[in-house]
Design a protein around this motif. Structure first.
Motif, PDB file in Angstrom:
ATOM      1  N   GLU A 448       0.825  -1.207   0.000  1.00  0.00           N
ATOM      2  CA  GLU A 448       0.000   0.000   0.000  1.00  0.00           C
ATOM      3  C   GLU A 448       0.862   1.261   0.000  1.00  0.00           C
ATOM      4  O   GLU A 448       0.507   2.268  -0.622  1.00  0.00           O
ATOM      5  CB  GLU A 448      -0.943  -0.005   1.207  1.00  0.00           C
ATOM      6  CG  GLU A 448      -1.995  -1.107   1.169  1.00  0.00           C
ATOM      7  CD  GLU A 448      -2.876  -1.022  -0.075  1.00  0.00           C
ATOM      8  OE1 GLU A 448      -3.253   0.104  -0.467  1.00  0.00           O
ATOM      9  OE2 GLU A 448      -3.166  -2.076  -0.666  1.00  0.00           O
ATOM     10  N   ARG A 514     -15.167   3.347  -5.126  1.00  0.00           N
ATOM     11  CA  ARG A 514     -15.221   3.090  -3.695  1.00  0.00           C
ATOM     12  C   ARG A 514     -15.456   1.610  -3.419  1.00  0.00           C
ATOM     13  O   ARG A 514     -14.852   1.024  -2.519  1.00  0.00           O
ATOM     14  CB  ARG A 514     -16.330   3.936  -3.069  1.00  0.00           C
ATOM     15  CG  ARG A 514     -16.421   3.804  -1.560  1.00  0.00           C
ATOM     16  CD  ARG A 514     -17.502   4.710  -1.002  1.00  0.00           C
ATOM     17  NE  ARG A 514     -17.245   6.100  -1.331  1.00  0.00           N
ATOM     18  CZ  ARG A 514     -18.075   7.096  -0.994  1.00  0.00           C
ATOM     19  NH1 ARG A 514     -19.201   6.831  -0.359  1.00  0.00           N
ATOM     20  NH2 ARG A 514     -17.779   8.335  -1.314  1.00  0.00           N
ATOM     21  N   GLU A 515     -16.320   0.995  -4.227  1.00  0.00           N
ATOM     22  CA  GLU A 515     -16.616  -0.423  -4.028  1.00  0.00           C
ATOM     23  C   GLU A 515     -15.383  -1.282  -4.313  1.00  0.00           C
ATOM     24  O   GLU A 515     -15.085  -2.240  -3.589  1.00  0.00           O
ATOM     25  CB  GLU A 515     -17.778  -0.850  -4.927  1.00  0.00           C
ATOM     26  CG  GLU A 515     -19.130  -0.257  -4.537  1.00  0.00           C
ATOM     27  CD  GLU A 515     -19.236   1.231  -4.871  1.00  0.00           C
ATOM     28  OE1 GLU A 515     -18.433   1.709  -5.714  1.00  0.00           O
ATOM     29  OE2 GLU A 515     -20.079   1.912  -4.263  1.00  0.00           O
ATOM     30  N   LEU A 517     -12.267  -0.336  -4.066  1.00  0.00           N
ATOM     31  CA  LEU A 517     -11.306  -0.102  -2.992  1.00  0.00           C
ATOM     32  C   LEU A 517     -11.657  -0.940  -1.769  1.00  0.00           C
ATOM     33  O   LEU A 517     -10.795  -1.586  -1.168  1.00  0.00           O
ATOM     34  CB  LEU A 517     -11.288   1.387  -2.631  1.00  0.00           C
ATOM     35  CG  LEU A 517     -10.432   1.783  -1.422  1.00  0.00           C
ATOM     36  CD1 LEU A 517      -8.972   1.460  -1.680  1.00  0.00           C
ATOM     37  CD2 LEU A 517     -10.606   3.270  -1.117  1.00  0.00           C
ATOM     38  N   ARG A 518     -12.943  -0.929  -1.395  1.00  0.00           N
ATOM     39  CA  ARG A 518     -13.372  -1.722  -0.238  1.00  0.00           C
ATOM     40  C   ARG A 518     -13.087  -3.205  -0.457  1.00  0.00           C
ATOM     41  O   ARG A 518     -12.606  -3.909   0.442  1.00  0.00           O
ATOM     42  CB  ARG A 518     -14.864  -1.514   0.013  1.00  0.00           C
ATOM     43  CG  ARG A 518     -15.206  -0.178   0.646  1.00  0.00           C
ATOM     44  CD  ARG A 518     -16.707  -0.028   0.768  1.00  0.00           C
ATOM     45  NE  ARG A 518     -17.070   1.193   1.457  1.00  0.00           N
ATOM     46  CZ  ARG A 518     -18.301   1.676   1.511  1.00  0.00           C
ATOM     47  NH1 ARG A 518     -19.290   1.028   0.907  1.00  0.00           N
ATOM     48  NH2 ARG A 518     -18.553   2.790   2.160  1.00  0.00           N
ATOM     49  N   ALA A 519     -13.382  -3.693  -1.645  1.00  0.00           N
ATOM     50  CA  ALA A 519     -13.168  -5.109  -1.934  1.00  0.00           C
ATOM     51  C   ALA A 519     -11.686  -5.460  -1.852  1.00  0.00           C
ATOM     52  O   ALA A 519     -11.307  -6.519  -1.328  1.00  0.00           O
ATOM     53  CB  ALA A 519     -13.723  -5.440  -3.319  1.00  0.00           C
ATOM     54  N   ARG A 520     -10.825  -4.572  -2.354  1.00  0.00           N
ATOM     55  CA  ARG A 520      -9.388  -4.838  -2.319  1.00  0.00           C
ATOM     56  C   ARG A 520      -8.871  -4.879  -0.886  1.00  0.00           C
ATOM     57  O   ARG A 520      -8.084  -5.759  -0.514  1.00  0.00           O
ATOM     58  CB  ARG A 520      -8.644  -3.763  -3.120  1.00  0.00           C
ATOM     59  CG  ARG A 520      -7.139  -3.935  -3.122  1.00  0.00           C
ATOM     60  CD  ARG A 520      -6.481  -3.066  -4.184  1.00  0.00           C
ATOM     61  NE  ARG A 520      -6.757  -1.656  -3.996  1.00  0.00           N
ATOM     62  CZ  ARG A 520      -6.081  -0.879  -3.136  1.00  0.00           C
ATOM     63  NH1 ARG A 520      -5.128  -1.396  -2.387  1.00  0.00           N
ATOM     64  NH2 ARG A 520      -6.367   0.403  -3.030  1.00  0.00           N
ATOM     65  N   VAL A 521      -9.307  -3.931  -0.057  1.00  0.00           N
ATOM     66  CA  VAL A 521      -8.866  -3.896   1.336  1.00  0.00           C
ATOM     67  C   VAL A 521      -9.327  -5.147   2.077  1.00  0.00           C
ATOM     68  O   VAL A 521      -8.580  -5.747   2.858  1.00  0.00           O
ATOM     69  CB  VAL A 521      -9.381  -2.618   2.028  1.00  0.00           C
ATOM     70  CG1 VAL A 521      -9.124  -2.680   3.528  1.00  0.00           C
ATOM     71  CG2 VAL A 521      -8.723  -1.383   1.427  1.00  0.00           C
ATOM     72  N   LYS A 522     -10.576  -5.580   1.821  1.00  0.00           N
ATOM     73  CA  LYS A 522     -11.086  -6.781   2.485  1.00  0.00           C
ATOM     74  C   LYS A 522     -10.283  -8.014   2.080  1.00  0.00           C
ATOM     75  O   LYS A 522      -9.967  -8.868   2.905  1.00  0.00           O
ATOM     76  CB  LYS A 522     -12.561  -6.981   2.146  1.00  0.00           C
ATOM     77  CG  LYS A 522     -13.495  -6.023   2.875  1.00  0.00           C
ATOM     78  CD  LYS A 522     -14.949  -6.297   2.501  1.00  0.00           C
ATOM     79  CE  LYS A 522     -15.882  -5.350   3.245  1.00  0.00           C
ATOM     80  NZ  LYS A 522     -17.302  -5.580   2.877  1.00  0.00           N
ATOM     81  N   SER A 525      -6.936  -7.955   3.860  1.00  0.00           N
ATOM     82  CA  SER A 525      -7.072  -8.215   5.295  1.00  0.00           C
ATOM     83  C   SER A 525      -7.283  -9.694   5.565  1.00  0.00           C
ATOM     84  O   SER A 525      -6.695 -10.269   6.486  1.00  0.00           O
ATOM     85  CB  SER A 525      -8.235  -7.408   5.871  1.00  0.00           C
ATOM     86  OG  SER A 525      -8.009  -6.026   5.713  1.00  0.00           O
TER      87      SER A 525
END
Length: 528
Positions: A448, A514-515, A517-522, A525
């Motif tokens: 990141e 935004r969607e 980005l959220r999917a990539r972070v999840k 993690s």
């Protein structure tokens, strides 16, 4: 506010979370020493880090002259047994630390200076009993030498029994920050703070039981026969102070490091003076490399030892990084980042060369951190504070390390290269300590950071390799030096003049919804 020493205590009882000392489960070694010595009718109960022992039918004043017994963690069980035999014959309430580990902590470098060294406390009910017990305990423990209790005066002729005026019953006043302040009630009914200070400070109404006994010498500004004159104090810890001074022989400024006897350093519980003498020997061994502070003298004053070393004008690497990193100044452009990384590359290269020079001389550094690398005004580094360093085949590991900068308690060559990787990661962004809790997160942060700051891919790879495969670099020291020397300041990729983290929030994630980005972070993690 809670002191650093108080916060440090709460890090001792869980490897990840702050934890109360009341959750600590002690060994029964000290209780075994007590078994069969005191009568069965005496009450023994735990109170925090202490066991309290109370004979039946005794009444104590709220405050008075108390006796302290200082002991090293290695001798404490025997000290408890001898003291308990005296107290069985002359009954008085007393308390002692839970076990050997807690005793070592209380004798350690990071313990509060006003409380350190107090292994056992006795509460005499009268002045007659104070004098009787003090004399008997001093006689029973004549062969014992404990750490000097800074808040106390030593019992005449004893090296482990001391005394201080203070509270017997715990009377406290709640403060605005939620802490409690211990207080005493004077003869006129007024309240006075019962402060645990690192120097002798009885209340005005309390007359010293031994007024004619000389106090220990107050540290003079002139040390080593007048050669060194102290100008200011730079820091204090339970081990001793660090001072800036002038060397009268040369007229040059020096730093004086102080060590108090029987203060226990690291997991190996080595004597602070032994550690300081080792540090002097290693600095002499490394003096020809040009990367370590130059030792000037090692000397004794009263019971303490002092190491004089050259004063390096400048700052430590941590402050240098914080003051120059554009990420913290908010001035994030390709140019400012490239200039910063180029400056840091020169410092990282010197650290790698210092590690190689130490290993060539058979010295492992053990605890390389931001605060023990000094950056001079000429941008040349000097490494100081070699408490954890060891000469291979000669010195035992100290077991002292900086969390996030080292593999816990390990003193070996590969660990020094792990520390180099942590220094490089922390220089880019201060996450090296956090990723130490969960190593798989390190690759997430590195990816990141590369994405957000457009840092060179070679930098990301080198940091990861140093921290995951440090043994490969210790086997071939030139590898780290050559890899740092080849690092580019820029990624080589085409990007705008502002890396993504430097753009406005509206433009920071251009091209990524935004969607997404959220999917990539999840995904990242879950993978870690």
């Amino acid at each position: 506010m809670h002191s650093l020493e108080a916060l440090e205590l709460y890090t001792q009882f869980h490897d990840r979370w702050f934890e109360s000392p009341v959750r600590y489960v002690p060994s029964d070694e000290y209780l075994q020493s007590l078994a069969g010595v005191i009568p069965a009718c005496w009450r023994v109960e735990r109170d925090g880090l202490w066991y309290s022992v109370t004979p039946p039918g005794l009444t104590l004043p709220d405050h008075g002259w108390k006796l302290h017994i200082a002991a090293s963690s290695g001798e404490a069980a025997e000290v408890l047994r001898r003291a308990a035999e005296v107290l069985r014959a002359e009954p008085a309430p007393f308390k002692f630390l839970l076990d050997r580990r807690i005793t070592a902590l209380s004798n350690g470098k990071l313990w509060h200076r006003g409380s350190s060294g107090k292994f056992l406390t006795v509460y005499p009910s009268t002045m007659e009993q104070f004098h009787a017990l003090g004399g008997l305990l001093a006689l029973a423990l004549v062969s014992i030498s404990g750490p000097y209790v800074l808040s106390d005066r030593r019992w005449p002729g004893s090296s482990c029994v001391s005394y201080r005026y203070g509270g017997f019953a715990s009377r406290t006043v709640l403060q605005a920050d939620g802490t409690r302040r211990h207080v005493l009630t004077g003869p006129d009914g007024s309240e006075q703070v019962d402060a645990r200070l690192p120097y002798w400070a009885p209340p005005a109404w309390a007359s010293d039981p031994f007024p004619d006994d000389p106090l220990p010498p107050v540290m003079s500004r002139s040390l080593c026969g007048g050669r060194f004159v102290v100008q200011s104090a730079l820091a204090f810890s339970n081990r001793g102070g660090v001072y800036r001074a002038e060397d009268r022989d040369t007229g040059q400024p020096v730093v004086l490091k102080e060590a108090r006897p029987r203060v226990e350093i690291g997991a190996s519980r080595l004597d602070a003076i032994t550690v300081l003498e080792k540090e002097h020997r290693l600095l002499e061994r490394l003096a020809g490399s040009g990367y370590f502070v130059r030792p000037v003298a090692l000397f004794r004053d009263w019971e303490h030892a002092f190491l004089a070393e050259e004063f390096v004008p400048g700052t430590h690497l941590g402050l240098f990084s914080l003051r120059n990193n554009p990420l913290y100044a908010g001035n994030i452009t390709a140019e400012t980042l490239a200039a910063y990384l180029e400056r840091m590359r020169g410092l990282w290269l010197q650290v790698a060369q210092a590690i190689a020079a130490a290993h060539e001389r058979g010295v492992v550094l053990g605890d390389l951190s931001f605060t023990n690398i000094l950056v001079g005004d000429d941008h040349h580094i000097r490494i100081c504070d070699l408490e954890s360093a060891a000469q291979e085949g000669v010195d035992a590991p100290v077991g002292l390390y900086t969390p996030g900068m080292s593999v816990a308690g390990v003193t070996e060559r590969a660990n020094d290269y792990y520390s180099l990787g942590a220094l490089m990661l922390g220089s880019v962004f201060l996450v090296h300590g956090l990723t130490g809790f969960h190593a798989p997160l390190r690759s997430v942060f590195l990816d990141e950071l590369q994405r957000d700051l457009a840092t060179p891919a070679d930098l990301r790879t080198l940091i990861d390799d140093l921290m995951t495969k440090p043994e490969e670099f210790s086997a071939t020291p030139a590898r780290a030096i050559e890899a740092i020397g080849r690092l580019p300041a820029r990624s080589g990729q085409r990007h705008s003049s502002r890396p993504r983290l430097g753009r406005s929030l509206a433009r920071r994630f251009d091209g990524e919804s935004r969607e997404a980005l959220r999917a990539r972070v999840k995904r990242r993690s879950r993978a870690s």
